[in-house]
Design a protein around this motif. Structure first.
Motif, PDB file in Angstrom:
ATOM      1  N   THR A  84      13.400  87.419  36.098  1.00  0.00           N
ATOM      2  CA  THR A  84      13.310  88.755  36.679  1.00  0.00           C
ATOM      3  C   THR A  84      14.351  88.911  37.774  1.00  0.00           C
ATOM      4  O   THR A  84      14.456  88.069  38.672  1.00  0.00           O
ATOM      5  CB  THR A  84      11.907  89.011  37.275  1.00  0.00           C
ATOM      6  OG1 THR A  84      10.921  88.727  36.283  1.00  0.00           O
ATOM      7  CG2 THR A  84      11.773  90.458  37.714  1.00  0.00           C
ATOM      8  N   LEU A  85      15.120  90.003  37.683  1.00  0.00           N
ATOM      9  CA  LEU A  85      16.192  90.254  38.644  1.00  0.00           C
ATOM     10  C   LEU A  85      15.767  91.365  39.597  1.00  0.00           C
ATOM     11  O   LEU A  85      15.296  92.426  39.171  1.00  0.00           O
ATOM     12  CB  LEU A  85      17.464  90.651  37.899  1.00  0.00           C
ATOM     13  CG  LEU A  85      18.798  90.522  38.650  1.00  0.00           C
ATOM     14  CD1 LEU A  85      19.058  89.073  39.048  1.00  0.00           C
ATOM     15  CD2 LEU A  85      19.936  91.041  37.785  1.00  0.00           C
ATOM     16  N   TYR A  86      15.928  91.121  40.891  1.00  0.00           N
ATOM     17  CA  TYR A  86      15.606  92.103  41.926  1.00  0.00           C
ATOM     18  C   TYR A  86      16.907  92.517  42.611  1.00  0.00           C
ATOM     19  O   TYR A  86      17.754  91.663  42.922  1.00  0.00           O
ATOM     20  CB  TYR A  86      14.630  91.526  42.946  1.00  0.00           C
ATOM     21  CG  TYR A  86      13.258  91.241  42.359  1.00  0.00           C
ATOM     22  CD1 TYR A  86      12.239  92.183  42.421  1.00  0.00           C
ATOM     23  CD2 TYR A  86      13.009  90.028  41.713  1.00  0.00           C
ATOM     24  CE1 TYR A  86      10.995  91.928  41.858  1.00  0.00           C
ATOM     25  CE2 TYR A  86      11.763  89.769  41.144  1.00  0.00           C
ATOM     26  CZ  TYR A  86      10.764  90.722  41.222  1.00  0.00           C
ATOM     27  OH  TYR A  86       9.535  90.475  40.657  1.00  0.00           O
ATOM     28  N   GLY A  87      17.072  93.830  42.832  1.00  0.00           N
ATOM     29  CA  GLY A  87      18.324  94.328  43.393  1.00  0.00           C
ATOM     30  C   GLY A  87      18.148  95.043  44.719  1.00  0.00           C
ATOM     31  O   GLY A  87      17.119  95.680  44.958  1.00  0.00           O
ATOM     32  N   PHE A  88      19.201  94.956  45.555  1.00  0.00           N
ATOM     33  CA  PHE A  88      19.131  95.506  46.905  1.00  0.00           C
ATOM     34  C   PHE A  88      20.448  96.165  47.284  1.00  0.00           C
ATOM     35  O   PHE A  88      21.516  95.742  46.850  1.00  0.00           O
ATOM     36  CB  PHE A  88      18.798  94.393  47.909  1.00  0.00           C
ATOM     37  CG  PHE A  88      17.580  93.617  47.506  1.00  0.00           C
ATOM     38  CD1 PHE A  88      16.317  94.050  47.844  1.00  0.00           C
ATOM     39  CD2 PHE A  88      17.707  92.473  46.719  1.00  0.00           C
ATOM     40  CE1 PHE A  88      15.194  93.349  47.432  1.00  0.00           C
ATOM     41  CE2 PHE A  88      16.592  91.766  46.306  1.00  0.00           C
ATOM     42  CZ  PHE A  88      15.326  92.210  46.664  1.00  0.00           C
ATOM     43  N   ALA A  89      20.337  97.178  48.130  1.00  0.00           N
ATOM     44  CA  ALA A  89      21.533  97.908  48.545  1.00  0.00           C
ATOM     45  C   ALA A  89      22.426  97.069  49.444  1.00  0.00           C
ATOM     46  O   ALA A  89      23.637  97.285  49.503  1.00  0.00           O
ATOM     47  CB  ALA A  89      21.128  99.199  49.258  1.00  0.00           C
ATOM     48  N   THR A  90      21.848  96.100  50.180  1.00  0.00           N
ATOM     49  CA  THR A  90      22.633  95.284  51.102  1.00  0.00           C
ATOM     50  C   THR A  90      22.303  93.798  50.939  1.00  0.00           C
ATOM     51  O   THR A  90      21.227  93.435  50.458  1.00  0.00           O
ATOM     52  CB  THR A  90      22.362  95.671  52.571  1.00  0.00           C
ATOM     53  OG1 THR A  90      21.006  95.328  52.902  1.00  0.00           O
ATOM     54  CG2 THR A  90      22.579  97.160  52.787  1.00  0.00           C
ATOM     55  N   ASP A  91      23.225  92.962  51.391  1.00  0.00           N
ATOM     56  CA  ASP A  91      22.983  91.515  51.377  1.00  0.00           C
ATOM     57  C   ASP A  91      21.839  91.156  52.327  1.00  0.00           C
ATOM     58  O   ASP A  91      21.101  90.199  52.086  1.00  0.00           O
ATOM     59  CB  ASP A  91      24.256  90.770  51.798  1.00  0.00           C
ATOM     60  CG  ASP A  91      25.366  90.873  50.765  1.00  0.00           C
ATOM     61  OD1 ASP A  91      25.072  91.210  49.601  1.00  0.00           O
ATOM     62  OD2 ASP A  91      26.534  90.632  51.123  1.00  0.00           O
ATOM     63  N   ASP A  92      21.710  91.910  53.413  1.00  0.00           N
ATOM     64  CA  ASP A  92      20.651  91.631  54.384  1.00  0.00           C
ATOM     65  C   ASP A  92      19.277  91.831  53.759  1.00  0.00           C
ATOM     66  O   ASP A  92      18.354  91.026  53.968  1.00  0.00           O
ATOM     67  CB  ASP A  92      20.814  92.536  55.607  1.00  0.00           C
ATOM     68  CG  ASP A  92      19.851  92.169  56.731  1.00  0.00           C
ATOM     69  OD1 ASP A  92      19.615  90.968  56.956  1.00  0.00           O
ATOM     70  OD2 ASP A  92      19.328  93.081  57.391  1.00  0.00           O
ATOM     71  N   GLU A  93      19.117  92.897  52.971  1.00  0.00           N
ATOM     72  CA  GLU A  93      17.837  93.126  52.300  1.00  0.00           C
ATOM     73  C   GLU A  93      17.503  91.963  51.367  1.00  0.00           C
ATOM     74  O   GLU A  93      16.364  91.505  51.313  1.00  0.00           O
ATOM     75  CB  GLU A  93      17.888  94.434  51.509  1.00  0.00           C
ATOM     76  CG  GLU A  93      17.766  95.684  52.350  1.00  0.00           C
ATOM     77  CD  GLU A  93      17.771  96.932  51.496  1.00  0.00           C
ATOM     78  OE1 GLU A  93      16.882  97.771  51.671  1.00  0.00           O
ATOM     79  OE2 GLU A  93      18.679  97.068  50.657  1.00  0.00           O
ATOM     80  N   ARG A  94      18.509  91.493  50.634  1.00  0.00           N
ATOM     81  CA  ARG A  94      18.278  90.359  49.732  1.00  0.00           C
ATOM     82  C   ARG A  94      17.874  89.117  50.519  1.00  0.00           C
ATOM     83  O   ARG A  94      16.949  88.395  50.135  1.00  0.00           O
ATOM     84  CB  ARG A  94      19.531  90.054  48.918  1.00  0.00           C
ATOM     85  CG  ARG A  94      19.349  88.859  47.970  1.00  0.00           C
ATOM     86  CD  ARG A  94      20.645  88.502  47.274  1.00  0.00           C
ATOM     87  NE  ARG A  94      21.645  88.054  48.241  1.00  0.00           N
ATOM     88  CZ  ARG A  94      22.946  87.971  47.982  1.00  0.00           C
ATOM     89  NH1 ARG A  94      23.401  88.315  46.785  1.00  0.00           N
ATOM     90  NH2 ARG A  94      23.799  87.559  48.895  1.00  0.00           N
ATOM     91  N   ALA A  95      18.550  88.862  51.637  1.00  0.00           N
ATOM     92  CA  ALA A  95      18.247  87.683  52.446  1.00  0.00           C
ATOM     93  C   ALA A  95      16.817  87.736  52.980  1.00  0.00           C
ATOM     94  O   ALA A  95      16.098  86.734  52.965  1.00  0.00           O
ATOM     95  CB  ALA A  95      19.245  87.569  53.602  1.00  0.00           C
ATOM     96  N   VAL A  96      16.399  88.927  53.443  1.00  0.00           N
ATOM     97  CA  VAL A  96      15.037  89.077  53.952  1.00  0.00           C
ATOM     98  C   VAL A  96      14.026  88.931  52.817  1.00  0.00           C
ATOM     99  O   VAL A  96      12.981  88.300  52.975  1.00  0.00           O
ATOM    100  CB  VAL A  96      14.875  90.430  54.676  1.00  0.00           C
ATOM    101  CG1 VAL A  96      13.409  90.698  55.019  1.00  0.00           C
ATOM    102  CG2 VAL A  96      15.713  90.442  55.953  1.00  0.00           C
TER     103      VAL A  96
END
Length: 205
Positions: free
Chosen positions: A58-70
């Motif tokens: 399952t792939l989750y996507g985020f507008a920013t790298d910070d969102e992914r890191a959190v």
């Protein structure tokens, strides 16, 4: 690990998007805020996190790298899986989550569906030294230009009215869900409306 995907937005759903990458449609689960930045037929880039399970990828996507890191850091807390972590980012921005954890704000964390009082206490205990302080988060975002324009404008407006930077940070975090809903609906958040809401949040403390 698939760190990002770039391509044409082929389709949008309430909780996901399909991004065409090299002729292949990749399904990416996203928060409403991230989906609000996408338009069908237009090019997009999402930071991504791949969750591998025995029966699924399952792939989750985020507008920013910070969102992914959190998103990834949240899952290091006991009982927090990818769906709960995504729900947390759907309700709160990364900096609002940092603020909630640092301030031990149980009310803010229990606003997230699936998180009860004990779960919120556990998240605070396990993540308080991992997500960073609110001041560091806000300053880093401002210096890096990653904050949405309304955030800086509301924050500056509150400081201009005599509130401390910390109070302004807390008020911005309080109105972030309202702004995220506007963004998800395809509307630009109105600074004047958010400023009034931020002032109300400060008056009831």
């Amino acid at each position: 690990m698939i760190a990002s995907v770039s391509g044409r937005v082929a389709a949008l759903a309430p909780d996901s998007a399909v991004i065409e990458v090299g002729g292949v449609g990749v399904l990416v689960h996203c928060t409403p805020g991230t989906l609000g930045t996408l338009r069908t037929g237009e090019q997009a880039r999402l930071s991504t996190s791949l969750i591998v399970r025995e029966e699924s990828l399952t792939l989750y996507g985020f507008a920013t790298d910070d969102e992914r890191a959190v998103f990834e850091m949240l899952q290091t807390a006991s009982g927090v899986g990818p769906r709960i972590a995504l729900a947390m980012l759907a309700v709160h921005t990364p900096n609002a989550l940092r603020l909630a954890v640092a301030a031990a704000d149980l009310k803010a964390l229990t606003m997230v569906p699936g998180i009860g009082q004990k779960g919120a206490q556990r998240i605070i205990l396990e993540l308080k030294d991992k997500l960073g302080t609110p001041e560091e988060a806000v300053n880093a975002a401002l210096n890096g230009g990653r904050l949405a324009p309304w955030r800086e404008q509301v924050h500056s407006g509150l400081v201009g009215l005599g509130y401390s930077a910390r109070d302004a940070d807390e008020a911005v975090a309080a109105v972030a869900p309202e702004a995220d809903l506007e963004t998800a609906a395809g509307r630009a958040p109105q600074v004047a409306v958010l400023l009034k809401a931020a002032l109300r949040s400060l008056s009831v403390r």
